[in-house]
Design a protein around this motif. Structure first.
Motif, PDB file in Angstrom:
ATOM      1  N   PRO A  39      30.387  27.978  43.190  1.00 35.65           N
ATOM      2  CA  PRO A  39      31.563  27.252  43.675  1.00 35.65           C
ATOM      3  C   PRO A  39      32.667  27.175  42.621  1.00 35.65           C
ATOM      4  O   PRO A  39      32.432  26.851  41.465  1.00 35.65           O
ATOM      5  CB  PRO A  39      31.002  25.863  44.003  1.00 35.65           C
ATOM      6  CG  PRO A  39      29.570  26.130  44.368  1.00 35.65           C
ATOM      7  CD  PRO A  39      29.139  27.240  43.445  1.00 35.65           C
ATOM      8  N   GLY A  40      33.897  27.516  43.041  1.00 32.52           N
ATOM      9  CA  GLY A  40      35.049  27.444  42.147  1.00 32.52           C
ATOM     10  C   GLY A  40      35.393  28.748  41.468  1.00 32.52           C
ATOM     11  O   GLY A  40      36.453  28.857  40.843  1.00 32.52           O
ATOM     12  N   ILE A  41      34.525  29.769  41.579  1.00 32.35           N
ATOM     13  CA  ILE A  41      34.792  31.053  40.932  1.00 32.35           C
ATOM     14  C   ILE A  41      35.856  31.817  41.725  1.00 32.35           C
ATOM     15  O   ILE A  41      35.710  32.013  42.926  1.00 32.35           O
ATOM     16  CB  ILE A  41      33.502  31.902  40.833  1.00 32.35           C
ATOM     17  CG1 ILE A  41      32.502  31.224  39.913  1.00 32.35           C
ATOM     18  CG2 ILE A  41      33.820  33.305  40.330  1.00 32.35           C
ATOM     19  CD1 ILE A  41      32.927  31.149  38.465  1.00 32.35           C
ATOM     20  N   PRO A  42      36.935  32.271  41.056  1.00 25.71           N
ATOM     21  CA  PRO A  42      37.967  33.047  41.762  1.00 25.71           C
ATOM     22  C   PRO A  42      37.585  34.519  41.863  1.00 25.71           C
ATOM     23  O   PRO A  42      37.010  35.085  40.939  1.00 25.71           O
ATOM     24  CB  PRO A  42      39.202  32.865  40.871  1.00 25.71           C
ATOM     25  CG  PRO A  42      38.648  32.685  39.501  1.00 25.71           C
ATOM     26  CD  PRO A  42      37.323  31.973  39.666  1.00 25.71           C
ATOM     27  N   ILE A  43      37.892  35.125  42.983  1.00 25.10           N
ATOM     28  CA  ILE A  43      37.578  36.520  43.252  1.00 25.10           C
ATOM     29  C   ILE A  43      38.861  37.244  43.667  1.00 25.10           C
ATOM     30  O   ILE A  43      39.677  36.703  44.403  1.00 25.10           O
ATOM     31  CB  ILE A  43      36.546  36.646  44.399  1.00 25.10           C
ATOM     32  CG1 ILE A  43      35.283  35.849  44.087  1.00 25.10           C
ATOM     33  CG2 ILE A  43      36.205  38.106  44.675  1.00 25.10           C
ATOM     34  CD1 ILE A  43      34.486  36.369  42.907  1.00 25.10           C
ATOM     35  N   LEU A  44      39.039  38.469  43.186  1.00 25.90           N
ATOM     36  CA  LEU A  44      40.192  39.276  43.570  1.00 25.90           C
ATOM     37  C   LEU A  44      39.757  40.380  44.512  1.00 25.90           C
ATOM     38  O   LEU A  44      38.830  41.139  44.216  1.00 25.90           O
ATOM     39  CB  LEU A  44      40.847  39.899  42.327  1.00 25.90           C
ATOM     40  CG  LEU A  44      42.100  40.750  42.575  1.00 25.90           C
ATOM     41  CD1 LEU A  44      43.240  39.876  43.074  1.00 25.90           C
ATOM     42  CD2 LEU A  44      42.514  41.484  41.306  1.00 25.90           C
ATOM     43  N   THR A  45      40.407  40.476  45.677  1.00 28.37           N
ATOM     44  CA  THR A  45      40.089  41.529  46.631  1.00 28.37           C
ATOM     45  C   THR A  45      40.886  42.788  46.327  1.00 28.37           C
ATOM     46  O   THR A  45      41.825  42.772  45.533  1.00 28.37           O
ATOM     47  CB  THR A  45      40.406  41.077  48.073  1.00 28.37           C
ATOM     48  OG1 THR A  45      41.839  40.990  48.230  1.00 28.37           O
ATOM     49  CG2 THR A  45      39.781  39.724  48.376  1.00 28.37           C
ATOM     50  N   GLN A  46      40.524  43.891  46.989  1.00 32.25           N
ATOM     51  CA  GLN A  46      41.262  45.135  46.810  1.00 32.25           C
ATOM     52  C   GLN A  46      42.706  45.008  47.257  1.00 32.25           C
ATOM     53  O   GLN A  46      43.579  45.740  46.794  1.00 32.25           O
ATOM     54  CB  GLN A  46      40.585  46.269  47.597  1.00 32.25           C
ATOM     55  CG  GLN A  46      39.361  46.853  46.903  1.00 32.25           C
ATOM     56  CD  GLN A  46      38.838  48.067  47.640  1.00 32.25           C
ATOM     57  OE1 GLN A  46      38.808  48.093  48.867  1.00 32.25           O
ATOM     58  NE2 GLN A  46      38.421  49.074  46.896  1.00 32.25           N
ATOM     59  N   GLN A  47      42.981  44.087  48.164  1.00 29.09           N
ATOM     60  CA  GLN A  47      44.337  43.870  48.665  1.00 29.09           C
ATOM     61  C   GLN A  47      45.166  42.990  47.728  1.00 29.09           C
ATOM     62  O   GLN A  47      46.334  42.737  47.981  1.00 29.09           O
ATOM     63  CB  GLN A  47      44.303  43.231  50.056  1.00 29.09           C
ATOM     64  CG  GLN A  47      43.766  44.141  51.162  1.00 29.09           C
ATOM     65  CD  GLN A  47      42.262  44.328  51.079  1.00 29.09           C
ATOM     66  OE1 GLN A  47      41.542  43.409  50.686  1.00 29.09           O
ATOM     67  NE2 GLN A  47      41.778  45.500  51.442  1.00 29.09           N
ATOM     68  N   GLY A  48      44.553  42.537  46.640  1.00 33.77           N
ATOM     69  CA  GLY A  48      45.271  41.713  45.682  1.00 33.77           C
ATOM     70  C   GLY A  48      45.268  40.230  46.003  1.00 33.77           C
ATOM     71  O   GLY A  48      45.999  39.457  45.377  1.00 33.77           O
ATOM     72  N   ASN A  49      44.449  39.815  46.961  1.00 37.47           N
ATOM     73  CA  ASN A  49      44.383  38.402  47.329  1.00 37.47           C
ATOM     74  C   ASN A  49      43.334  37.676  46.494  1.00 37.47           C
ATOM     75  O   ASN A  49      42.310  38.252  46.124  1.00 37.47           O
ATOM     76  CB  ASN A  49      44.032  38.256  48.816  1.00 37.47           C
ATOM     77  CG  ASN A  49      45.065  38.909  49.715  1.00 37.47           C
ATOM     78  OD1 ASN A  49      46.261  38.772  49.495  1.00 37.47           O
ATOM     79  ND2 ASN A  49      44.603  39.627  50.726  1.00 37.47           N
ATOM     80  N   VAL A  50      43.603  36.412  46.206  1.00 35.27           N
ATOM     81  CA  VAL A  50      42.644  35.595  45.467  1.00 35.27           C
ATOM     82  C   VAL A  50      41.843  34.752  46.455  1.00 35.27           C
ATOM     83  O   VAL A  50      42.409  34.027  47.275  1.00 35.27           O
ATOM     84  CB  VAL A  50      43.352  34.671  44.454  1.00 35.27           C
ATOM     85  CG1 VAL A  50      42.340  33.753  43.772  1.00 35.27           C
ATOM     86  CG2 VAL A  50      44.100  35.492  43.415  1.00 35.27           C
ATOM     87  N   LEU A  51      40.520  34.886  46.378  1.00 32.91           N
ATOM     88  CA  LEU A  51      39.611  34.042  47.146  1.00 32.91           C
ATOM     89  C   LEU A  51      38.826  33.191  46.163  1.00 32.91           C
ATOM     90  O   LEU A  51      38.507  33.645  45.070  1.00 32.91           O
ATOM     91  CB  LEU A  51      38.637  34.886  47.976  1.00 32.91           C
ATOM     92  CG  LEU A  51      39.217  35.952  48.912  1.00 32.91           C
ATOM     93  CD1 LEU A  51      38.078  36.706  49.598  1.00 32.91           C
ATOM     94  CD2 LEU A  51      40.140  35.333  49.947  1.00 32.91           C
TER      95      LEU A  51
END
Length: 202
Positions: free
Chosen positions: A125-137
Motif C-alpha cells: 500500500p502506498g507504492i507508486p507505479i508507472l504505466t507504459q502510458q505514463g500514468n501514475v497508479l
C-alpha cells in the motif's frame, strides 16, 4: 507493463528570448495549482523544492519546468494558458476538474498473475507505479484472497477545481532548436479529399 516509479527528474536547458510563446517553442515555466476544493493537497508550486517519494507526481524541484509547447508534455490547459506570453509575464485561470486533473475514477483491479513476480513482490500500500502510458497508479491493497492488486488511478487533486498560475521564465523559438528537438506537426493533404457522409466524416 508496470514498473515501480522511484523518482521524477526535470531536464532544463538555457534559452533566452523576448518573443511570445508559440506552438513548437521550448519554454521554461513556473506554475502552481491551488485547490479550490477541500482535500488533502492544497497546493502544488514549482517554486518550492518538495520531494514526495510516495507521490512522484507531486514532486517539484524549485526550478522552472522545461517543455516543448504542443508536444503534450503537460496538460492542455497549461499550454493554452501560456500561449502569447512573453518572458516574465504571468497568467492565471480557474480550471474545472476535467480541465485539470480529471474526475475521480474508481479503483483498478489487476490480477496478480498479470504482474511480473519481481514487481509483485515489491508492491505494498502506498507504492507508486508507472504505466507504459505514463500514468501514475498507487497501490491501495494487495488482495491475496481475490488474487489481485487494487490500484488508485487518481491524482491527489482529481475532482478538484483548481487555480492555475503560470510565469514564463525562458523561451527558445522553434526555428532555433536543433532539428531533432523540433515539434513535428503532421500535415494532411486535402486537395483530393471527397465529401463525407455528414455523420462519420465531414
Amino acid at each position: 507493463m508496470l514498473r515501480v516509479l522511484r523518482n521524477s527528474r526535470h531536464f532544463s536547458r538555457r534559452a533566452f528570448s523576448s518573443s511570445q510563446v508559440e506552438l513548437g517553442d521550448r519554454v521554461s515555466v513556473h506554475y502552481s495549482f491551488e485547490s479550490k476544493t477541500a482535500g488533502e493537497i492544497e497546493k502544488i508550486d514549482s517554486k518550492v523544492d518538495v520531494e514526495n517519494p510516495t507521490r512522484p507526481d507531486l514532486h517539484t524541484t524549485g526550478k522552472p519546468l522545461p517543455l516543448l509547447v504542443g508536444a503534450s508534455q503537460v496538460m492542455k490547459s497549461m499550454e493554452t494558458l501560456m500561449m502569447g506570453l512573453k518572458v516574465g509575464e504571468k497568467n492565471s485561470e480557474i480550471l474545472s476538474p476535467k480541465q485539470a486533473f480529471g474526475d475521480v475514477q474508481p479503483d483498478i483491479r489487476v490480477p496478480q498473475d498479470q504482474i511480473p513476480g519481481d514487481l509483485l513482490s515489491k508492491m505494498a500500500p502506498g507504492i507508486p507505479i508507472l504505466t507504459q502510458q505514463g500514468n501514475v497508479l498507487v497501490v491501495r491493497k494487495v488482495d491475496d484472497v481475490a488474487k489481485d492488486v487494487i490500484f488508485d488511478p487518481n491524482h491527489p487533486m482529481a475532482g478538484h477545481t483548481v487555480e492555475l498560475d503560470l510565469e514564463i521564465v525562458e523561451i527558445e523559438k522553434s526555428d532555433s532548436l536543433p532539428f531533432e528537438d523540433r515539434l513535428v506537426i503532421p500535415v494532411m493533404e486535402t486537395d483530393n479529399c471527397k465529401k463525407g457522409d455528414g455523420e462519420n466524416f465531414p
